[in-house]
Design a protein around this motif. Structure first.
Motif, short mmCIF file in Angstrom:
data_model
loop_
_atom_site.label_atom_id
_atom_site.label_comp_id
_atom_site.label_asym_id
_atom_site.label_seq_id
_atom_site.Cartn_x
_atom_site.Cartn_y
_atom_site.Cartn_z
N ARG A 1 0.88 -1.18 0.00
CA ARG A 1 0.00 0.00 0.00
C ARG A 1 0.91 1.22 0.00
O ARG A 1 1.62 1.48 0.96
N ALA A 2 0.86 1.98 -1.07
CA ALA A 2 1.72 3.16 -1.16
C ALA A 2 1.09 4.38 -0.48
O ALA A 2 1.79 5.17 0.16
N SER A 3 -0.24 4.52 -0.62
CA SER A 3 -0.93 5.64 0.01
C SER A 3 -2.41 5.34 0.07
O SER A 3 -2.94 4.54 -0.72
N SER A 4 -3.09 5.97 1.01
CA SER A 4 -4.55 5.84 1.11
C SER A 4 -5.07 6.91 2.05
O SER A 4 -4.35 7.43 2.89
N THR A 5 -6.35 7.24 1.88
CA THR A 5 -7.04 8.14 2.79
C THR A 5 -8.38 7.52 3.17
O THR A 5 -9.00 6.85 2.33
#
Length: 303
Positions: A273-277
């Protein structure tokens, strides 16, 4: 003592009240403890019962409005509310409205207001309407004062008691888990088929997410990339926009890595997972690694 004050006092464990003179200000309430606000007019009353006043963006709630004509003639009656000051973006949107068969009424949503009107409410009668409303999906966390307006006959008032405050909480965390599968391609093909899956374990909705797969050093090219995925040759990295995910939802991105003549050994790939919001509270499940083995210069096996 007025009825609404007796009800609020009975729920002190859940509602904080500040009483100054004749003004009662209600703090946030839970769904099990609705807030009721009302106004008495010379010729009637309007009462609005809010099912909840503490939400997150996108949450639904109801407002049940009861109007009573205590006058001696038929009156036009109206009520509206909003969650923001004038000139600011709408905080709520209207999903639907329940109206009685009689007297005739109407609901609408000229943003940012939610309105109901009974054009002809007979003397001595009451009518009830229920708004099925929702917090807008991009509502900013914070505290908002409710602006309520009521009209009975020729009298209009914006003073309802107790005053109502809405609280929009930050989004709930969304725990995204990543898995990776690796399957050897056809015999003598020097290929591996990868599938990276992202699952939202909740409790919140992921508004956006990006996933990467770092491929083995021996990778020569990548084929079959789905829409939203790119390959960077210099870093041997596939980057995929895995988008928004509701609680419990999953999405998979599949592609093929190609290799030339290989040396015996291990081919290792890692999805992450590189990024998430919003915030991911659990980094332990953010990566997954799969190893394949080179048996000969042209044969790969993936357990």
């Amino acid at each position: 003592m007025p009825l609404f004050i007796r009800r609020v006092v009975a729920a002190l464990a859940a509602v904080l009240l500040t009483v100054t003179g004749l003004t009662v200000t209600a703090g946030s309430a839970s769904a099990a403890d609705p807030v009721t606000s009302s106004r008495t007019f010379p010729n009637g009353t309007i009462t609005a019962a809010f099912s909840d006043t503490t939400f997150r963006a996108g949450d639904p709630f109801t407002v049940t409005v009861t109007v009573t004509n205590t006058g001696t003639t038929t009156q036009g009656v109206g009520y509206s509310f909003r969650g923001n000051d004038f000139g600011t973006p709408a905080l709520f949107t209207l999903d639907s409205c329940d109206l009685p068969s009689s007297p005739s009424g109407s609901c609408d949503n000229p943003a940012p207001d939610l309105r109901v009107r009974f054009s002809s409410l007979p003397a001595g009668q009451s009518a009830t309407a229920t708004f099925h409303a929702r917090v807008v999906p991009d509502a900013a966390p914070g505290s908002y004062n409710a602006f309520q307006t009521g009209t009975i006959g020729l009298v209009t008032s914006m003073t309802f008691s107790p005053a109502v405050t809405f609280t929009v909480q930050p989004p709930a965390d969304a725990d995204l888990g990543v898995t990776l599968t690796a399957t050897a391609g056809p015999l003598l093909s020097s290929q591996i088929n990868y599938a990276a899956t992202v699952t939202n374990n909740g409790p919140g909705t992921a508004g956006a997410s990006t996933t990467t797969v770092l491929l083995p050093t021996q990778t020569t090219s990548v084929t079959g990339l789905p829409a939203g995925c790119t390959y960077t040759t210099g870093t041997r990295t596939v980057t995929c926009d895995t988008g928004a995910l509701a609680n419990g939802a999953s999405t998979t991105r599949s592609f093929t890595a190609n290799f030339g003549l290989l040396s015996l050994g291990t081919l290792s790939a890692t999805a992450a997972r590189a990024s998430s919001t919003p915030t991911d509270p659990n980094p332990a499940n953010d990566t997954a690694t799969r190893n394949c083995t080179v048996l000969t210069s042209l044969i790969i096996t993936c357990p």
